[in-house]
Design a protein around this motif. Structure first.
Motif, PDB file in Angstrom:
ATOM      1  N   TYR A   1      -5.442  -2.370  -5.050  1.00  0.00           N
ATOM      2  CA  TYR A   1      -5.149  -1.376  -6.094  1.00  0.00           C
ATOM      3  C   TYR A   1      -3.879  -1.703  -6.878  1.00  0.00           C
ATOM      4  O   TYR A   1      -3.096  -0.837  -7.213  1.00  0.00           O
ATOM      5  CB  TYR A   1      -5.086   0.040  -5.508  1.00  0.00           C
ATOM      6  CG  TYR A   1      -6.311   0.393  -4.716  1.00  0.00           C
ATOM      7  CD1 TYR A   1      -7.554   0.440  -5.328  1.00  0.00           C
ATOM      8  CD2 TYR A   1      -6.242   0.647  -3.359  1.00  0.00           C
ATOM      9  CE1 TYR A   1      -8.700   0.741  -4.608  1.00  0.00           C
ATOM     10  CE2 TYR A   1      -7.380   0.951  -2.631  1.00  0.00           C
ATOM     11  CZ  TYR A   1      -8.598   0.993  -3.261  1.00  0.00           C
ATOM     12  OH  TYR A   1      -9.725   1.279  -2.552  1.00  0.00           O
ATOM     13  N   GLU A   2      -3.697  -2.972  -7.180  1.00  0.00           N
ATOM     14  CA  GLU A   2      -2.532  -3.412  -7.942  1.00  0.00           C
ATOM     15  C   GLU A   2      -2.888  -3.912  -9.329  1.00  0.00           C
ATOM     16  O   GLU A   2      -2.062  -3.870 -10.226  1.00  0.00           O
ATOM     17  CB  GLU A   2      -1.796  -4.522  -7.181  1.00  0.00           C
ATOM     18  CG  GLU A   2      -1.204  -4.056  -5.868  1.00  0.00           C
ATOM     19  CD  GLU A   2      -0.629  -5.191  -5.045  1.00  0.00           C
ATOM     20  OE1 GLU A   2      -0.854  -6.361  -5.396  1.00  0.00           O
ATOM     21  OE2 GLU A   2       0.038  -4.902  -4.038  1.00  0.00           O
TER      22      GLU A   2
ATOM     23  N   SER B   1      -7.873 -10.082 -14.628  1.00  0.00           N
ATOM     24  CA  SER B   1      -7.022  -9.065 -14.017  1.00  0.00           C
ATOM     25  C   SER B   1      -5.726  -8.924 -14.790  1.00  0.00           C
ATOM     26  O   SER B   1      -5.216  -9.884 -15.362  1.00  0.00           O
ATOM     27  CB  SER B   1      -6.705  -9.434 -12.564  1.00  0.00           C
ATOM     28  OG  SER B   1      -7.871  -9.516 -11.800  1.00  0.00           O
TER      29      SER B   1
ATOM     30  N   LEU C   1     -10.744  -0.998 -10.654  1.00  0.00           N
ATOM     31  CA  LEU C   1      -9.532  -1.106  -9.846  1.00  0.00           C
ATOM     32  C   LEU C   1      -9.983  -1.198  -8.391  1.00  0.00           C
ATOM     33  O   LEU C   1     -10.643  -0.297  -7.891  1.00  0.00           O
ATOM     34  CB  LEU C   1      -8.639   0.114 -10.068  1.00  0.00           C
ATOM     35  CG  LEU C   1      -7.296   0.156  -9.362  1.00  0.00           C
ATOM     36  CD1 LEU C   1      -6.404  -0.986  -9.831  1.00  0.00           C
ATOM     37  CD2 LEU C   1      -6.612   1.492  -9.611  1.00  0.00           C
ATOM     38  N   GLN C   2      -9.676  -2.324  -7.742  1.00  0.00           N
ATOM     39  CA  GLN C   2     -10.072  -2.559  -6.360  1.00  0.00           C
ATOM     40  C   GLN C   2      -8.859  -2.822  -5.491  1.00  0.00           C
ATOM     41  O   GLN C   2      -7.782  -3.098  -5.992  1.00  0.00           O
ATOM     42  CB  GLN C   2     -11.019  -3.776  -6.251  1.00  0.00           C
ATOM     43  CG  GLN C   2     -12.443  -3.470  -6.605  1.00  0.00           C
ATOM     44  CD  GLN C   2     -12.672  -3.457  -8.101  1.00  0.00           C
ATOM     45  OE1 GLN C   2     -12.057  -4.203  -8.827  1.00  0.00           O
ATOM     46  NE2 GLN C   2     -13.539  -2.597  -8.564  1.00  0.00           N
ATOM     47  N   LYS C   3      -9.093  -2.754  -4.170  1.00  0.00           N
ATOM     48  CA  LYS C   3      -8.010  -3.065  -3.237  1.00  0.00           C
ATOM     49  C   LYS C   3      -7.415  -4.409  -3.569  1.00  0.00           C
ATOM     50  O   LYS C   3      -8.150  -5.320  -3.916  1.00  0.00           O
ATOM     51  CB  LYS C   3      -8.538  -3.082  -1.799  1.00  0.00           C
ATOM     52  CG  LYS C   3      -8.657  -1.728  -1.194  1.00  0.00           C
ATOM     53  CD  LYS C   3      -9.026  -1.852   0.269  1.00  0.00           C
ATOM     54  CE  LYS C   3      -9.102  -0.477   0.886  1.00  0.00           C
ATOM     55  NZ  LYS C   3      -9.475  -0.522   2.295  1.00  0.00           N
TER      56      LYS C   3
ATOM     57  N   VAL D   1     -12.818   3.101  -9.472  1.00  0.00           N
ATOM     58  CA  VAL D   1     -11.975   2.703  -8.349  1.00  0.00           C
ATOM     59  C   VAL D   1     -12.858   2.541  -7.119  1.00  0.00           C
ATOM     60  O   VAL D   1     -13.605   3.450  -6.761  1.00  0.00           O
ATOM     61  CB  VAL D   1     -10.885   3.762  -8.077  1.00  0.00           C
ATOM     62  CG1 VAL D   1      -9.994   3.345  -6.922  1.00  0.00           C
ATOM     63  CG2 VAL D   1     -10.067   4.021  -9.340  1.00  0.00           C
ATOM     64  N   SER D   2     -12.766   1.373  -6.493  1.00  0.00           N
ATOM     65  CA  SER D   2     -13.545   1.114  -5.279  1.00  0.00           C
ATOM     66  C   SER D   2     -12.802   0.094  -4.430  1.00  0.00           C
ATOM     67  O   SER D   2     -11.929  -0.619  -4.927  1.00  0.00           O
ATOM     68  CB  SER D   2     -14.945   0.604  -5.619  1.00  0.00           C
ATOM     69  OG  SER D   2     -14.886  -0.677  -6.181  1.00  0.00           O
ATOM     70  N   PRO D   3     -13.164   0.003  -3.150  1.00  0.00           N
ATOM     71  CA  PRO D   3     -12.451  -0.941  -2.292  1.00  0.00           C
ATOM     72  C   PRO D   3     -12.735  -2.413  -2.592  1.00  0.00           C
ATOM     73  O   PRO D   3     -11.949  -3.271  -2.227  1.00  0.00           O
ATOM     74  CB  PRO D   3     -12.908  -0.584  -0.876  1.00  0.00           C
ATOM     75  CG  PRO D   3     -14.037   0.351  -1.016  1.00  0.00           C
ATOM     76  CD  PRO D   3     -14.079   0.849  -2.414  1.00  0.00           C
TER      77      PRO D   3
END
Length: 107
Positions: free
Chosen positions: A81-82, A98, A77-79, A37-39
């Protein structure tokens, strides 16, 4: 798995520790997967490149082969975050696909 939180200034080795930890877990569980998980995707690709370099150094795989192997085992998972991002290769390019998360509790 115990949650781990590492805080330190830039250049202190946070990414190095994360890479070593993830590689140990992946090597201990050949079917295991990692959710990173990262931005932004660029941080995820940076982390994946670190993983591939270390895995190649510890095995007989080339960095390119290690990258292909790891792409099958690392989900990003990136911003905002969907969507989960899955990586693969087509020729010399990295391709991202995705997909929306699915809730198993929905009735």
């Amino acid at each position: 798995v115990q949650p781990i939180i590492i805080t330190a200034p830039a250049g202190a080795g946070k990414t190095f520790l994360a890479v070593k930890y993830v590689l140990e877990k992946l090597q201990a569980n050949p079917e295991g997967r990692v959710l990173y998980v990262s931005p932004c995707i660029s941080l995820g690709l940076y982390f994946l490149r670190w993983l591939a370099r270390w895995q190649a150094a510890e095995t007989v795989e080339s960095t390119r082969d290690a990258m292909k192997t790891l792409m099958r085992r690392v989900i990003m998972l990136q911003k905002p975050y969907e969507d989960f991002v899955f990586l693969s290769t087509q020729g010399n390019q990295i391709v991202q696909t995705s997909t929306k998360p699915v809730s198993l509790n929905e009735k």
